[in-house]
Design a protein around this motif. Structure first.
Motif, PDB file in Angstrom:
ATOM      1  N   UNK A 143      87.011  84.637 -51.909  1.00 12.59           N
ATOM      2  CA  UNK A 143      87.400  83.356 -51.342  1.00 12.59           C
ATOM      3  C   UNK A 143      86.279  82.894 -50.425  1.00 12.59           C
ATOM      4  N   UNK A 144      85.827  81.666 -50.617  1.00 16.06           N
ATOM      5  CA  UNK A 144      84.861  81.054 -49.717  1.00 16.06           C
ATOM      6  C   UNK A 144      85.651  80.133 -48.807  1.00 16.06           C
ATOM      7  N   UNK A 145      85.559  80.367 -47.486  1.00 21.58           N
ATOM      8  CA  UNK A 145      86.324  79.597 -46.515  1.00 21.58           C
ATOM      9  C   UNK A 145      85.364  78.887 -45.565  1.00 21.58           C
ATOM     10  N   UNK A 146      85.573  77.586 -45.375  1.00 20.58           N
ATOM     11  CA  UNK A 146      84.811  76.808 -44.408  1.00 20.58           C
ATOM     12  C   UNK A 146      85.352  77.131 -43.024  1.00 20.58           C
ATOM     13  N   UNK A 147      84.488  77.535 -42.113  1.00 16.15           N
ATOM     14  CA  UNK A 147      84.943  77.974 -40.792  1.00 16.15           C
ATOM     15  C   UNK A 147      85.461  76.805 -39.960  1.00 16.15           C
ATOM     16  N   UNK A 148      84.765  75.691 -39.959  1.00 17.43           N
ATOM     17  CA  UNK A 148      85.157  74.555 -39.113  1.00 17.43           C
ATOM     18  C   UNK A 148      86.547  74.032 -39.466  1.00 17.43           C
ATOM     19  N   UNK A 149      86.813  73.862 -40.763  1.00 20.35           N
ATOM     20  CA  UNK A 149      88.108  73.305 -41.182  1.00 20.35           C
ATOM     21  C   UNK A 149      89.138  74.377 -41.487  1.00 20.35           C
ATOM     22  N   UNK A 150      88.689  75.625 -41.628  1.00 19.39           N
ATOM     23  CA  UNK A 150      89.526  76.755 -42.023  1.00 19.39           C
ATOM     24  C   UNK A 150      90.147  76.549 -43.407  1.00 19.39           C
ATOM     25  N   UNK A 151      89.505  75.734 -44.226  1.00 22.51           N
ATOM     26  CA  UNK A 151      89.997  75.477 -45.584  1.00 22.51           C
ATOM     27  C   UNK A 151      89.263  76.367 -46.580  1.00 22.51           C
ATOM     28  N   UNK A 152      90.016  76.818 -47.572  1.00 20.85           N
ATOM     29  CA  UNK A 152      89.432  77.584 -48.653  1.00 20.85           C
ATOM     30  C   UNK A 152      88.760  76.613 -49.610  1.00 20.85           C
TER      31      UNK A 152
END
Length: 182
Positions: A143-152
């Protein structure tokens, strides 16, 4: 495609939520169902700093898997966070939790923020070796998760009845990430 494989794909897609499903791809005997976020602004940038957090059925083999993933990320123009830096920050978080007498797991997003990563890759790799074969990945999820938005941003599930080498699996995942770059 067998009914069993189709059922697994549908379960993965239904668990992931409202994202754009892409059909499974067969390449080198690896079934690769994956889902990519619909958000157009959620593109991964070339040169993005990425922290890697993998689990597996063997600690040393999992570290080798992280190394393989890190190498492929670097070759693709991304900046993987140094493992020693991650371990240092995780150790500091463990000490802090003990001082505060708080319980619970260490959050990968918090660690990613602490090392100034833009995204994190989390996942699990199950490997198998027999006397007749070398070390092979039987199943892996990333899973690649964007840290700023916490969205996968990307979810991938790899399965192979015969197994695949870790380099093949991690390279395929990074190739999919490259398709999602700005």
């Amino acid at each position: 495609m067998t009914m069993k494989k189709l059922l697994k794909i549908l379960i993965v897609i239904s668990c992931i939520g409202f994202s754009t499903p892409l059909l499974a791809q067969e390449k080198n005997n690896v079934t690769v169902p994956f889902v990519i976020s619909k958000e157009p602004k959620m593109k991964l940038k070339t040169g993005a700093k990425i922290a890697i957090f993998l689990n597996g059925n063997d600690v040393l083999l999992t570290r080798i898997s992280e190394d393989a993933l890190s190498i492929h990320l670097a070759n693709a123009g991304f900046v993987p966070v140094n493992r020693e830096k991650l371990e240092k920050i995780m150790g500091e978080h463990v000490i802090q939790k003990k001082k505060e007498k708080s319980e619970g797991a260490i959050n990968a997003l918090e660690i990613g923020k602490a090392v100034s990563a833009e995204s994190i890759i989390m996942g699990t790799i199950i490997m198998e070796a027999t006397e007749q074969t070398s070390l092979l990945v039987k199943i892996a999820s990333f899973q690649l998760v964007d840290i700023a938005s916490e969205k996968t941003l990307v979810n991938l599930l790899y399965e192979s009845e015969k197994g695949q080498g870790i380099s093949v699996v991690t390279e395929h995942f990074v190739n999919i990430l490259k398709q999602q770059t700005e």
